[in-house]
Design a protein around this motif. Structure first.
Motif, mmCIF file in Angstrom:
data_model
loop_
_atom_site.group_PDB
_atom_site.id
_atom_site.type_symbol
_atom_site.label_atom_id
_atom_site.label_comp_id
_atom_site.label_asym_id
_atom_site.label_seq_id
_atom_site.Cartn_x
_atom_site.Cartn_y
_atom_site.Cartn_z
ATOM 1 N N VAL A 79 28.566 -15.408 45.053
ATOM 2 C CA VAL A 79 27.734 -15.086 43.897
ATOM 3 C C VAL A 79 26.788 -13.933 44.231
ATOM 4 C CG1 VAL A 79 25.882 -15.942 42.394
ATOM 5 C CG2 VAL A 79 27.859 -17.382 42.874
ATOM 6 N N LYS A 80 26.191 -13.976 45.404
ATOM 7 C CA LYS A 80 25.277 -12.918 45.803
ATOM 8 C C LYS A 80 26.001 -11.571 45.924
ATOM 9 C CE LYS A 80 21.785 -13.469 48.422
ATOM 10 N NZ LYS A 80 20.839 -13.675 49.538
ATOM 11 N N GLU A 81 27.224 -11.595 46.441
ATOM 12 C CA GLU A 81 28.007 -10.367 46.554
ATOM 13 C C GLU A 81 28.334 -9.807 45.175
ATOM 14 O OE1 GLU A 81 28.994 -8.422 49.121
ATOM 15 O OE2 GLU A 81 27.620 -9.660 50.308
ATOM 16 N N PHE A 82 28.668 -10.692 44.226
ATOM 17 C CA PHE A 82 28.933 -10.246 42.864
ATOM 18 C C PHE A 82 27.681 -9.629 42.257
ATOM 19 C CE2 PHE A 82 28.674 -11.050 38.297
ATOM 20 C CZ PHE A 82 29.818 -10.407 37.848
ATOM 21 N N GLN A 83 26.556 -10.283 42.441
ATOM 22 C CA GLN A 83 25.303 -9.770 41.892
ATOM 23 C C GLN A 83 24.948 -8.409 42.503
ATOM 24 O OE1 GLN A 83 22.956 -13.229 42.931
ATOM 25 N NE2 GLN A 83 22.924 -13.975 40.808
ATOM 26 N N LYS A 84 25.116 -8.291 43.803
ATOM 27 C CA LYS A 84 24.804 -7.035 44.486
ATOM 28 C C LYS A 84 25.697 -5.911 43.987
ATOM 29 C CE LYS A 84 24.517 -4.991 49.123
ATOM 30 N NZ LYS A 84 24.688 -5.235 50.590
ATOM 31 N N ALA A 85 27.002 -6.204 43.820
ATOM 32 C CA ALA A 85 27.967 -5.180 43.390
ATOM 33 C C ALA A 85 27.705 -4.714 41.967
ATOM 34 C CB ALA A 85 29.392 -5.713 43.521
ATOM 35 N N ASN A 86 26.992 -5.536 41.189
ATOM 36 C CA ASN A 86 26.749 -5.193 39.786
ATOM 37 C C ASN A 86 25.275 -4.912 39.501
ATOM 38 O OD1 ASN A 86 29.466 -5.704 38.201
ATOM 39 N ND2 ASN A 86 29.312 -7.337 39.730
ATOM 40 N N ASP A 87 24.545 -4.566 40.577
ATOM 41 C CA ASP A 87 23.131 -4.177 40.453
ATOM 42 C C ASP A 87 22.292 -5.241 39.760
ATOM 43 O OD1 ASP A 87 23.588 -1.668 41.690
ATOM 44 O OD2 ASP A 87 24.314 -0.854 39.791
ATOM 45 N N LEU A 88 22.547 -6.493 40.120
ATOM 46 C CA LEU A 88 21.789 -7.618 39.582
ATOM 47 C C LEU A 88 20.913 -8.207 40.679
ATOM 48 C CD1 LEU A 88 24.752 -9.351 37.705
ATOM 49 C CD2 LEU A 88 22.968 -7.934 36.673
ATOM 50 N N PRO A 89 19.864 -8.903 40.331
ATOM 51 C CA PRO A 89 19.048 -9.565 41.352
ATOM 52 C C PRO A 89 19.906 -10.520 42.182
ATOM 53 C CG PRO A 89 17.908 -9.563 39.251
ATOM 54 C CD PRO A 89 19.293 -9.073 38.973
ATOM 55 N N THR A 90 19.861 -10.385 43.498
ATOM 56 C CA THR A 90 20.738 -11.185 44.372
ATOM 57 C C THR A 90 20.075 -12.523 44.691
ATOM 58 O OG1 THR A 90 19.814 -10.012 46.286
ATOM 59 C CG2 THR A 90 21.891 -9.195 45.374
ATOM 60 N N THR A 91 20.085 -13.385 43.707
ATOM 61 C CA THR A 91 19.440 -14.695 43.833
ATOM 62 C C THR A 91 20.398 -15.795 44.281
ATOM 63 O OG1 THR A 91 19.897 -15.208 41.514
ATOM 64 C CG2 THR A 91 17.811 -14.085 42.017
ATOM 65 N N GLY A 92 21.694 -15.572 44.051
ATOM 66 C CA GLY A 92 22.652 -16.634 44.335
ATOM 67 C C GLY A 92 22.638 -17.727 43.293
ATOM 68 N N VAL A 93 21.911 -17.504 42.207
ATOM 69 C CA VAL A 93 21.798 -18.487 41.119
ATOM 70 C C VAL A 93 22.652 -18.019 39.940
ATOM 71 C CG1 VAL A 93 20.239 -19.588 39.473
ATOM 72 C CG2 VAL A 93 19.492 -19.168 41.831
ATOM 73 N N VAL A 94 23.417 -18.946 39.368
ATOM 74 C CA VAL A 94 24.294 -18.624 38.237
ATOM 75 C C VAL A 94 23.718 -19.205 36.959
ATOM 76 C CG1 VAL A 94 26.624 -18.848 37.283
ATOM 77 C CG2 VAL A 94 26.310 -18.596 39.748
ATOM 78 N N ASN A 95 23.407 -18.332 36.013
ATOM 79 C CA ASN A 95 22.937 -18.763 34.699
ATOM 80 C C ASN A 95 23.850 -18.169 33.630
ATOM 81 O OD1 ASN A 95 22.224 -16.054 34.614
ATOM 82 N ND2 ASN A 95 20.076 -16.469 35.118
ATOM 83 N N GLU A 96 23.468 -18.304 32.374
ATOM 84 C CA GLU A 96 24.319 -17.828 31.277
ATOM 85 C C GLU A 96 24.591 -16.330 31.389
ATOM 86 O OE1 GLU A 96 24.387 -17.734 26.377
ATOM 87 O OE2 GLU A 96 22.932 -18.963 27.446
ATOM 88 N N SER A 97 23.596 -15.573 31.815
ATOM 89 C CA SER A 97 23.762 -14.131 31.944
ATOM 90 C C SER A 97 24.842 -13.780 32.970
ATOM 91 C CB SER A 97 22.429 -13.494 32.349
ATOM 92 O OG SER A 97 22.593 -12.107 32.576
ATOM 93 N N ILE A 98 24.890 -14.511 34.076
ATOM 94 C CA ILE A 98 25.900 -14.246 35.113
ATOM 95 C C ILE A 98 27.297 -14.572 34.590
ATOM 96 C CG2 ILE A 98 26.710 -14.870 37.418
ATOM 97 C CD1 ILE A 98 24.179 -13.175 37.359
ATOM 98 N N TRP A 99 27.417 -15.681 33.849
ATOM 99 C CA TRP A 99 28.719 -16.015 33.257
ATOM 100 C C TRP A 99 29.196 -14.893 32.344
ATOM 101 C CZ3 TRP A 99 32.006 -19.382 34.943
ATOM 102 C CH2 TRP A 99 31.603 -20.579 35.526
ATOM 103 N N GLN A 100 28.309 -14.352 31.548
ATOM 104 C CA GLN A 100 28.691 -13.285 30.640
ATOM 105 C C GLN A 100 29.084 -12.020 31.408
ATOM 106 O OE1 GLN A 100 29.190 -13.694 27.496
ATOM 107 N NE2 GLN A 100 28.376 -15.780 27.427
ATOM 108 N N GLN A 101 28.394 -11.732 32.504
ATOM 109 C CA GLN A 101 28.743 -10.586 33.340
ATOM 110 C C GLN A 101 30.131 -10.758 33.956
ATOM 111 O OE1 GLN A 101 27.239 -7.701 34.091
ATOM 112 N NE2 GLN A 101 25.359 -7.994 32.906
ATOM 113 N N ILE A 102 30.417 -11.958 34.426
ATOM 114 C CA ILE A 102 31.730 -12.242 35.003
ATOM 115 C C ILE A 102 32.823 -12.087 33.953
ATOM 116 C CG2 ILE A 102 33.190 -14.071 35.976
ATOM 117 C CD1 ILE A 102 30.702 -15.132 37.407
ATOM 118 N N ALA A 103 32.570 -12.636 32.765
ATOM 119 C CA ALA A 103 33.552 -12.521 31.680
ATOM 120 C C ALA A 103 33.804 -11.061 31.326
ATOM 121 C CB ALA A 103 33.067 -13.290 30.455
ATOM 122 N N HIS A 104 32.751 -10.274 31.300
ATOM 123 C CA HIS A 104 32.880 -8.845 30.973
ATOM 124 C C HIS A 104 33.736 -8.136 32.012
ATOM 125 C CE1 HIS A 104 31.838 -4.827 29.611
ATOM 126 N NE2 HIS A 104 31.475 -4.524 30.851
#
Length: 312
Positions: A79-104
């Motif tokens: 999760v942190k690697e995904f967040q880092k690769a997409n310029d998101l805060p690298t929290t390691g926490v998955v919320n609705e926003s992360i699900w939408q980013q993954i879907a996109h």
């Protein structure tokens, strides 16, 4: 034994039976829950949503371990690697926003699109739905002719969608949460299953659910307006083996009854819909079957019946 003791015994037996039925439903019911926040905790979080998260991160190249439905250290790092690769805060926490980013990202990388169906008119004939779990596709029929196709998500290998011939028995336009914008319940007798929208559009076209049929929210709105209570739905695909361990009688329900109905149809008898319900049509079929094969004139499917139908 006194009448009081007999009454107590019957109550206890009824409680045990009811508890077992409720437990079976709980195990097999669709569990498309609302978004919950996923994160690494001392007592590891588990669930079908974590299995989906791992699967989608694996498709995107961020997770390389086995899917295990547990938010462990490997999942946290992915999760942190995904967040880092997409310029998101690298929290390691998955919320609705992360699900939408993954879907996109899945839509963009795999060119998954929600084909426009806005200009479709409602079918004029009787509607019937055929869901092919092999192809992850729903075909809408109008008076027996194919009318339109929708992509769907079906049950994952460990929680397969219920194979059989069902009917829509309830509709809800405001279900919300993990069920998206619409919900249509099927009359499966061993659990709660339905057709609904999803808050995880990246799962469409895959085997990802807990048994329900998922659709894009814009598609399920259209389908919802096309179907009525009583609309027939046939689901085809692979299922786990079914064993018949006892005699079957009118009024009973279950997967064993469904298998029995399928075998009656295979041998040229008409049990009605293969819906796991030993009702009037199945009674007529077993009565005809027993008459033709010279078996005892009753409505019980017993060992002689199973032997002739090659049900071991």
């Amino acid at each position: 034994m006194s009448l009081k003791k007999i009454s107590i015994l019957l109550i206890v037996m009824l409680f045990i039976f009811s508890s077992s039925v409720l437990a079976e439903d709980a195990e097999t019911s669709c569990s498309c829950q609302e978004y919950r926040q996923l994160k690494l905790t001392e007592s590891r979080m588990e669930g079908n949503d974590i299995w989906e998260l791992q699967r989608e991160l694996k498709k995107l190249g961020f997770y390389d371990q086995q899917l295990n439905s547990t938010y462990n250290w490997s999942t946290y790092l992915a999760v942190k690697e995904f967040q880092k690769a997409n310029d998101l805060p690298t929290t390691g926490v998955v919320n609705e926003s992360i699900w939408q980013q993954i879907a996109h990202k899945l839509k963009k990388g795999e060119k998954i699109t929600e084909a426009s169906s806005d200009d479709l008119e409602a079918p004029e004939g009787e509607v019937f739905l055929l869901i092919d779990t092999y192809k992850k596709k729903m075909t809408v029929y109008s008076d027996g002719e194919p009318y339109h196709e929708f992509p769907v998500a079906v049950g994952k290998p460990s929680t397969k969608s219920p194979i059989g011939e069902w009917a829509i028995i309830a509709k809800d336009a405001h279900w919300g949460g993990g069920f998206g914008v619409r919900w249509m319940r099927l009359n499966v007798p061993w659990g709660i299953f339905g057709i609904h929208g999803t808050n995880k559009p990246g799962s469409i076209g895959t085997a990802a659910s807990h048994g329900c049929i998922r659709m894009y929210n814009r598609h399920v709105k259209i389908l919802y307006s096309w179907v009525d209570i009583g609309t027939r739905v046939k689901i085809i695909g692979k299922r786990d083996p079914i064993k018949i361990t006892h005699n079957l009688r009118p009024g009973q329900t279950g997967k064993d009854v469904l298998l029995f109905q399928e075998k009656l149809r295979e041998y040229g008898f008409d049990p009605g819909y293969t819906d796991g319900r030993f009702g009037d049509s199945t009674e007529k079929a077993i009565k005809e079957f027993k008459y033709i094969y010279g078996l005892q004139d009753d409505l019980t499917a017993d060992q002689n019946t199973f032997y002739i139908l090659n049900l071991k």
